[in-house]
Design a protein around this motif. Structure first.
Motif, PDB file in Angstrom:
ATOM      1  N   GLU A 198      23.750  21.715 159.940  1.00 58.50           N
ATOM      2  CA  GLU A 198      22.918  20.582 159.544  1.00 58.50           C
ATOM      3  C   GLU A 198      23.783  19.406 159.103  1.00 58.50           C
ATOM      4  OE1 GLU A 198      19.218  21.723 157.334  1.00 58.50           O
ATOM      5  OE2 GLU A 198      20.378  23.554 157.012  1.00 58.50           O
ATOM      6  N   PHE A 199      23.295  18.201 159.433  1.00 56.13           N
ATOM      7  CA  PHE A 199      23.977  16.970 159.059  1.00 56.13           C
ATOM      8  C   PHE A 199      22.959  16.017 158.436  1.00 56.13           C
ATOM      9  CE2 PHE A 199      26.005  18.730 162.767  1.00 56.13           C
ATOM     10  CZ  PHE A 199      27.356  18.670 162.460  1.00 56.13           C
ATOM     11  N   ASP A 200      23.400  15.212 157.477  1.00 60.66           N
ATOM     12  CA  ASP A 200      22.572  14.133 156.961  1.00 60.66           C
ATOM     13  C   ASP A 200      23.473  12.945 156.646  1.00 60.66           C
ATOM     14  OD1 ASP A 200      23.834  14.832 154.591  1.00 60.66           O
ATOM     15  OD2 ASP A 200      22.048  15.633 153.648  1.00 60.66           O
ATOM     16  N   LEU A 201      22.888  11.845 156.219  1.00 57.40           N
ATOM     17  CA  LEU A 201      23.670  10.644 155.921  1.00 57.40           C
ATOM     18  C   LEU A 201      24.303  10.765 154.533  1.00 57.40           C
ATOM     19  CD1 LEU A 201      21.362   7.802 157.229  1.00 57.40           C
ATOM     20  CD2 LEU A 201      23.447   8.683 158.255  1.00 57.40           C
ATOM     21  N   ARG A 202      25.604  10.550 154.487  1.00 56.68           N
ATOM     22  CA  ARG A 202      26.334  10.613 153.218  1.00 56.68           C
ATOM     23  C   ARG A 202      27.397   9.515 153.196  1.00 56.68           C
ATOM     24  NH1 ARG A 202      25.612  15.340 150.277  1.00 56.68           N
ATOM     25  NH2 ARG A 202      24.091  16.667 151.295  1.00 56.68           N
ATOM     26  N   ASN A 203      27.813   9.137 151.977  1.00 57.16           N
ATOM     27  CA  ASN A 203      28.899   8.173 151.876  1.00 57.16           C
ATOM     28  C   ASN A 203      30.241   8.897 151.978  1.00 57.16           C
ATOM     29  OD1 ASN A 203      29.490   9.275 149.363  1.00 57.16           O
ATOM     30  ND2 ASN A 203      28.579   7.603 148.200  1.00 57.16           N
ATOM     31  N   LYS A 204      31.332   8.151 151.852  1.00 50.97           N
ATOM     32  CA  LYS A 204      32.661   8.738 152.018  1.00 50.97           C
ATOM     33  C   LYS A 204      32.979   9.796 150.962  1.00 50.97           C
ATOM     34  CE  LYS A 204      34.765   4.926 154.493  1.00 50.97           C
ATOM     35  NZ  LYS A 204      35.824   3.931 154.532  1.00 50.97           N
ATOM     36  N   LYS A 205      32.293   9.739 149.836  1.00 51.33           N
ATOM     37  CA  LYS A 205      32.503  10.732 148.788  1.00 51.33           C
ATOM     38  C   LYS A 205      31.635  11.972 148.984  1.00 51.33           C
ATOM     39  CE  LYS A 205      33.799   7.416 145.248  1.00 51.33           C
ATOM     40  NZ  LYS A 205      33.473   6.884 143.919  1.00 51.33           N
ATOM     41  N   GLY A 206      30.826  11.978 150.039  1.00 52.87           N
ATOM     42  CA  GLY A 206      29.977  13.121 150.318  1.00 52.87           C
ATOM     43  C   GLY A 206      28.645  13.088 149.594  1.00 52.87           C
ATOM     44  N   GLN A 207      28.337  11.947 148.964  1.00 51.58           N
ATOM     45  CA  GLN A 207      27.059  11.837 148.259  1.00 51.58           C
ATOM     46  C   GLN A 207      25.966  11.436 149.240  1.00 51.58           C
ATOM     47  OE1 GLN A 207      28.697   8.790 145.808  1.00 51.58           O
ATOM     48  NE2 GLN A 207      28.882  10.123 144.013  1.00 51.58           N
ATOM     49  N   PRO A 208      24.778  12.078 149.136  1.00 50.85           N
ATOM     50  CA  PRO A 208      23.691  11.725 150.062  1.00 50.85           C
ATOM     51  C   PRO A 208      23.186  10.315 149.812  1.00 50.85           C
ATOM     52  CG  PRO A 208      22.924  13.282 148.406  1.00 50.85           C
ATOM     53  CD  PRO A 208      24.396  13.111 148.188  1.00 50.85           C
ATOM     54  N   LEU A 209      22.781   9.655 150.880  1.00 53.23           N
ATOM     55  CA  LEU A 209      22.215   8.315 150.771  1.00 53.23           C
ATOM     56  C   LEU A 209      20.714   8.407 150.534  1.00 53.23           C
ATOM     57  CD1 LEU A 209      24.039   6.587 153.752  1.00 53.23           C
ATOM     58  CD2 LEU A 209      24.707   6.637 151.359  1.00 53.23           C
ATOM     59  N   GLY A 210      20.135   7.357 150.036  1.00 53.89           N
ATOM     60  CA  GLY A 210      18.686   7.285 149.921  1.00 53.89           C
ATOM     61  C   GLY A 210      18.130   8.002 148.712  1.00 53.89           C
ATOM     62  N   ARG A 211      18.752   7.853 147.567  1.00 51.83           N
ATOM     63  CA  ARG A 211      18.253   8.445 146.322  1.00 51.83           C
ATOM     64  C   ARG A 211      17.933   9.923 146.492  1.00 51.83           C
ATOM     65  NH1 ARG A 211      14.101   3.775 146.377  1.00 51.83           N
ATOM     66  NH2 ARG A 211      13.475   5.230 147.937  1.00 51.83           N
ATOM     67  N   ASP A 212      18.881  10.647 147.095  1.00 50.39           N
ATOM     68  CA  ASP A 212      18.743  12.087 147.329  1.00 50.39           C
ATOM     69  C   ASP A 212      17.603  12.430 148.286  1.00 50.39           C
ATOM     70  OD1 ASP A 212      20.907  12.714 145.736  1.00 50.39           O
ATOM     71  OD2 ASP A 212      19.692  12.862 143.934  1.00 50.39           O
ATOM     72  N   LEU A 213      17.152  11.473 149.093  1.00 46.86           N
ATOM     73  CA  LEU A 213      16.120  11.749 150.081  1.00 46.86           C
ATOM     74  C   LEU A 213      16.790  12.079 151.406  1.00 46.86           C
ATOM     75  CD1 LEU A 213      13.692   8.776 149.402  1.00 46.86           C
ATOM     76  CD2 LEU A 213      13.445  11.128 148.615  1.00 46.86           C
ATOM     77  N   GLU A 214      16.158  12.921 152.161  1.00 41.69           N
ATOM     78  CA  GLU A 214      16.633  13.169 153.518  1.00 41.69           C
ATOM     79  C   GLU A 214      16.101  12.036 154.389  1.00 41.69           C
ATOM     80  OE1 GLU A 214      15.010  17.040 154.361  1.00 41.69           O
ATOM     81  OE2 GLU A 214      16.931  17.965 153.938  1.00 41.69           O
ATOM     82  N   ILE A 215      16.950  11.105 154.772  1.00 39.60           N
ATOM     83  CA  ILE A 215      16.508   9.963 155.573  1.00 39.60           C
ATOM     84  C   ILE A 215      16.595  10.305 157.055  1.00 39.60           C
ATOM     85  CG2 ILE A 215      17.006   7.582 156.196  1.00 39.60           C
ATOM     86  CD1 ILE A 215      18.013   7.184 153.344  1.00 39.60           C
ATOM     87  N   ILE A 216      17.766  10.700 157.473  1.00 39.49           N
ATOM     88  CA  ILE A 216      18.000  11.059 158.864  1.00 39.49           C
ATOM     89  C   ILE A 216      18.748  12.390 158.845  1.00 39.49           C
ATOM     90  CG2 ILE A 216      19.237  10.444 160.966  1.00 39.49           C
ATOM     91  CD1 ILE A 216      18.738   7.540 160.342  1.00 39.49           C
TER      92      ILE A 216
END
Length: 174
Positions: free
Chosen positions: A75-93
């Protein structure tokens, strides 16, 4: 084969079945599809929260997509370079890749629901695996329904699908 569905929550899901034709750009293509379905949502005015719904892509491949993907499901989701999820911990994509070549052959009572469905998809037409397939049909209502739908398909449709499948296999070997 692609299937696009909208869940009751409004989230969109793309299911893509890749039986043959492993290629280097498959991950890129899967992500493009996912971004397209996310970006094609209807925006609601100038609201700060645009109300965009998460989008999912499930790629089902009967080949090794990437040797580094160790399990049946990656599984993959959107994260920044530090590995933090984007979108206030929401699964966006979210992209989920299932590699059917990694489905275990084991007792159906020991399989997870994902393993059961993957086994059914991969080995449905395999005469040597029919005992396990029939047990999966007995154990899982959804798999039993899929079996009924397949059995009701017109033989000409099945012949065409098989012809196209084997044609694609031969094309990939060249």
């Amino acid at each position: 084969m692609n299937l696009v569905a909208q869940l009751q929550s409004g989230r969109k899901v793309i299911v893509e079945l890749e039986i043959v034709n492993p290629r280097e750009d498959i991950m890129y293509e899967m992500m493009l599809d996912l971004y397209a379905i996310y970006g094609n949502q209807e925006l609601k005015g100038d609201e700060l929260d645009l109300g965009l719904k998460s989008s999912y892509k499930i790629g089902i491949a009967d080949f090794v997509v990437d040797p580094d993907f160790e399990g049946l499901l990656t599984e993959f989701d959107l994260r920044n370079k530090k590995g933090q999820p984007l979108g206030r911990d929401l699964e966006i994509i979210v992209l989920k890749i299932i590699q059917l070549v990694k489905v275990p052959v084991m007792d159906p009572d020991q399989m997870s629901l994902l393993q059961k469905w993957c086994f059914f998809i991969k080995y449905y037409a395999d005469d040597k695996k029919q005992d396990i397939i029939q047990e999966l049909i007995r154990l899982e209502e959804g798999i039993a329904m899929a079996d009924k739908i397949i059995n009701r398909m017109d033989s000409k449709v099945i012949e065409k699908l098989n012809k196209d499948y084997f044609k694609n296999i031969e094309t990939c070997k060249m």
